[in-house]
Enzyme design. Structure first.
Site, PDB file in Angstrom:
ATOM      1  CG  HIS A 168      -8.986   0.724   1.867  1.00  0.00           C
ATOM      2  ND1 HIS A 168      -7.743   1.175   1.544  1.00  0.00           N
ATOM      3  CD2 HIS A 168      -8.879   0.258   3.126  1.00  0.00           C
ATOM      4  CE1 HIS A 168      -6.920   0.989   2.554  1.00  0.00           C
ATOM      5  NE2 HIS A 168      -7.604   0.436   3.542  1.00  0.00           N
ATOM      6  CD  GLN A 207      -7.432   1.234  -1.959  1.00  0.00           C
ATOM      7  OE1 GLN A 207      -7.517   0.094  -1.559  1.00  0.00           O
ATOM      8  NE2 GLN A 207      -7.452   2.239  -1.133  1.00  0.00           N
ATOM      9  CG  ASN A 223      -6.664   1.959  11.124  1.00  0.00           C
ATOM     10  OD1 ASN A 223      -5.645   1.328  11.388  1.00  0.00           O
ATOM     11  ND2 ASN A 223      -6.788   2.681  10.030  1.00  0.00           N
ATOM     12  NE  ARG A 236      -1.888   0.215   2.091  1.00  0.00           N
ATOM     13  CZ  ARG A 236      -2.655   0.405   3.168  1.00  0.00           C
ATOM     14  NH1 ARG A 236      -3.667  -0.406   3.418  1.00  0.00           N
ATOM     15  NH2 ARG A 236      -2.432   1.413   3.985  1.00  0.00           N
TER      16      ARG A 236
HETATM   17  P1  NAI Z   1       2.507  -3.336  12.306  1.00  0.00           P
HETATM   18  O1  NAI Z   1       3.635  -2.448  11.976  1.00  0.00           O
HETATM   19  O2  NAI Z   1       2.018  -3.382  13.711  1.00  0.00           O
HETATM   20  O3  NAI Z   1       2.877  -4.820  11.895  1.00  0.00           O
HETATM   21  C1  NAI Z   1       3.433  -5.153  10.675  1.00  0.00           C
HETATM   22  C2  NAI Z   1       4.060  -6.522  10.801  1.00  0.00           C
HETATM   23  O4  NAI Z   1       4.465  -6.933   9.499  1.00  0.00           O
HETATM   24  C3  NAI Z   1       5.295  -6.538  11.687  1.00  0.00           C
HETATM   25  O5  NAI Z   1       5.168  -7.546  12.656  1.00  0.00           O
HETATM   26  C4  NAI Z   1       6.431  -6.827  10.698  1.00  0.00           C
HETATM   27  O6  NAI Z   1       7.470  -7.578  11.267  1.00  0.00           O
HETATM   28  C5  NAI Z   1       5.695  -7.616   9.632  1.00  0.00           C
HETATM   29  N1  NAI Z   1       6.399  -7.614   8.344  1.00  0.00           N
HETATM   30  C6  NAI Z   1       6.882  -6.550   7.639  1.00  0.00           C
HETATM   31  N2  NAI Z   1       7.474  -6.970   6.521  1.00  0.00           N
HETATM   32  C7  NAI Z   1       7.367  -8.319   6.504  1.00  0.00           C
HETATM   33  C8  NAI Z   1       7.799  -9.330   5.604  1.00  0.00           C
HETATM   34  N3  NAI Z   1       8.486  -9.026   4.500  1.00  0.00           N
HETATM   35  N4  NAI Z   1       7.524 -10.605   5.912  1.00  0.00           N
HETATM   36  C9  NAI Z   1       6.855 -10.911   7.059  1.00  0.00           C
HETATM   37  N5  NAI Z   1       6.430 -10.016   7.948  1.00  0.00           N
HETATM   38  C10 NAI Z   1       6.679  -8.729   7.671  1.00  0.00           C
HETATM   39  O7  NAI Z   1       1.337  -2.961  11.302  1.00  0.00           O
HETATM   40  P2  NAI Z   1      -0.223  -3.193  11.479  1.00  0.00           P
HETATM   41  O8  NAI Z   1      -0.815  -2.102  12.270  1.00  0.00           O
HETATM   42  O9  NAI Z   1      -0.448  -4.594  11.908  1.00  0.00           O
HETATM   43  O10 NAI Z   1      -0.707  -2.994   9.957  1.00  0.00           O
HETATM   44  C11 NAI Z   1      -0.242  -3.861   8.933  1.00  0.00           C
HETATM   45  C12 NAI Z   1      -0.693  -3.354   7.579  1.00  0.00           C
HETATM   46  O11 NAI Z   1      -2.104  -3.451   7.472  1.00  0.00           O
HETATM   47  C13 NAI Z   1      -0.408  -1.868   7.317  1.00  0.00           C
HETATM   48  O12 NAI Z   1       0.912  -1.643   6.913  1.00  0.00           O
HETATM   49  C14 NAI Z   1      -1.406  -1.549   6.240  1.00  0.00           C
HETATM   50  O13 NAI Z   1      -0.867  -1.844   4.971  1.00  0.00           O
HETATM   51  C15 NAI Z   1      -2.571  -2.495   6.543  1.00  0.00           C
HETATM   52  N6  NAI Z   1      -3.711  -1.764   7.115  1.00  0.00           N
HETATM   53  C16 NAI Z   1      -4.906  -1.782   6.435  1.00  0.00           C
HETATM   54  C17 NAI Z   1      -5.987  -1.081   6.890  1.00  0.00           C
HETATM   55  C18 NAI Z   1      -7.307  -1.143   6.183  1.00  0.00           C
HETATM   56  O14 NAI Z   1      -8.165  -0.283   6.420  1.00  0.00           O
HETATM   57  N7  NAI Z   1      -7.533  -2.119   5.334  1.00  0.00           N
HETATM   58  C19 NAI Z   1      -5.905  -0.230   8.093  1.00  0.00           C
HETATM   59  C20 NAI Z   1      -4.652  -0.383   8.807  1.00  0.00           C
HETATM   60  C21 NAI Z   1      -3.593  -1.084   8.294  1.00  0.00           C
END
Ligand code: NAI
Length: 394
Positions: free
Chosen positions: A335, A316, A149, A287
């Site tokens: 959300h 939530q 997504n 989040r």
């Molecule tokens: P991803 O795994 O592709 O990317 C996450 C990025 O965060 C990575 O590049 C990682 O290096 C970076 N990261 C992790 N810890 C970090 C830190 N302490 N400091 C800096 N960078 C850090 O994940 P994606 O697909 O981009 O999703 C990210 C987040 O978005 C998910 O974990 C989820 O919480 C949220 N999300 C929300 C949705 C919604 O409906 N609102 C739907 C999908 C995801």
């Protein structure tokens, strides 16, 4: 039973024949599926796969694959408190499927209760509702449908940035209320062009946000634990920051796109918010707990932060009296950014694939795995407990 299945030749690697894994006691593995209620919309629209009524297409999938005798499906939205169906089912569940939009928080206490739990699947992206440390210790596999997504969320981020910067919500409210006060709206309406926009994390979503913002002729910034390829940085003309603080100080708009884990919990506290430019905006679809709830309300009320948007809350569903609902100048939604109908089709298919692989003892796609064989294997997360303090009762 096994000989019957062998005779029928169903132990192939074909995903439509998924019978290899044999249940322990009563011949059935219990799969607990926690989803939101579909109500009228869910009954009418079969494409709302993420609701209880349509159950990610799992009921049909079980029938098609003749898995009725193998899997006992418990689908519910009832997840709060000790007497909830989710809580009561936990002790017998081998698999828990939950989703960030209506999370079944698997904290230490619940993991302790779920003695048979082997697999926790996130129908979507973001597995912070599971205590990853406890999952590692217990050897529980945690998997999510990575990538399913990410476009849906990136589009939502762009929409909410524009809604804030162009002062859309008050303008819309004027129309509904029969008003026509141009100056009052123009007082806080800007072009996005030439503004400094930065993302905290440039993973799948953060990168897509940067790509979608490039045509708006803004100055792009990002902070991440890992640096993007030089060629991507050049193509997007994006400035890298080695700390959140450095990015927060220079941006007119900050969008948060990192996972929630112990390093990022309350990353935006009073101190971080005070470093941001006066009059800047925040869009957080990552989040709720990455923000300090009350520090944000103070920063908005003191006019230091001009506007806040996003779709994530903690816990939530958000309480009726959650202070973000009533704080000034916000453009929050429930959300739903990652649960468009397009996204639902993708994550429901992903959940069935993960469950099928597990049943058939086939390896999972590497990118779907968050915890495997007692270790956090996704580089997006650090081991630990982002569920700490999660209370369904709050
Ligand atoms: P991803 O795994 O592709 O990317 C996450 C990025 O965060 C990575 O590049 C990682 O290096 C970076 N990261 C992790 N810890 C970090 C830190 N302490 N400091 C800096 N960078 C850090 O994940 P994606 O697909 O981009 O999703 C990210 C987040 O978005 C998910 O974990 C989820 O919480 C949220 N999300 C929300 C949705 C919604 O409906 N609102 C739907 C999908 C995801």
């Amino acid at each position: 039973m096994l000989s019957h299945i062998l005779r029928k030749g169903v132990l192939s690697s074909n995903s439509s024949t998924l019978i290899r894994r044999y249940a322990s006691t009563n011949g059935q593995e219990t799969v607990l599926v926690v989803l939101y209620e579909g109500g009228e919309a869910g009954k009418k629209n079969k494409n709302i796969l993420g609701c209880v009524e349509n159950a990610l297409g799992l009921r049909e999938w079980i029938k098609e694959n003749k898995l009725d005798s193998r899997l006992k499906l418990v689908v519910t939205s009832d997840k709060q408190g000790e007497n909830s169906l989710a809580e009561k089912t936990l002790p017998e569940a081998s698999v828990v499927i939950s989703q960030p939009f209506w999370p079944c928080y698997l904290d230490q206490t619940r993991i302790d209760k779920a003695k048979k739990l082997k697999l926790a699947i996130t129908a979507g992206v973001g597995s912070d509702h599971v205590n990853l440390e406890a999952a590692c210790k217990r050897g529980i596999t945690v998997a999510e449908v990575s990538g399913s997504n990410v476009v849906s969320v990136a589009e939502h981020v762009v929409m909410q940035i524009l809604a804030l910067v162009r002062n859309f919500i008050p303008a819309y409210k004027q129309v509904v209320n029969g008003e026509w006060d141009i100056a009052k709206i123009a007082d806080k309406a800007y072009d996005l062009e030439n503004k400094h926009v930065g993302t905290v994390a440039a993973g799948r979503i953060g990168l897509r946000v940067l790509q979608r913002l490039k045509p708006f002729d803004v100055h792009l910034h990002y902070y991440d634990k890992f640096r993007l390829d030089k060629s991507i940085e050049k193509e997007l003309n994006v400035t890298y920051h080695s700390s959140v603080e450095s990015l927060a100080k220079v941006c007119d708009v900050v969008t948060i796109n990192c996972p929630l884990h112990p390093e990022t919990e309350h990353m935006f506290d009073k101190k971080m918010l005070s470093l941001m430019k006066k009059g800047s905006y925040i869009v957080n679809t990552a989040r709720g707990k990455i923000m300090d709830r009350d520090a944000l309300v103070d920063a908005i009320k003191s006019n230091h932060i001009e506007g806040y948007a996003g779709d994530v809350w903690y816990p939530q569903p958000a309480a009726k009296d959650h202070p973000w609902r009533s704080m000034p100048r916000h453009a929050m939604t429930p959300h739903y950014s990652g649960t468009t109908l397009d996204a639902q089709a993708r994550y429901a298919a992903g959940v069935r694939e993960i469950l099928g692989n597990w049943l058939n003892e086939r390896p999972q796609r590497e990118e779907y795995l968050i915890v495997d064989k007692g270790k956090v294997v996704s580089r997006a997360y650090t081991e630990g407990d982002a569920t700490k303090g999660h209370s369904e009762k709050k």
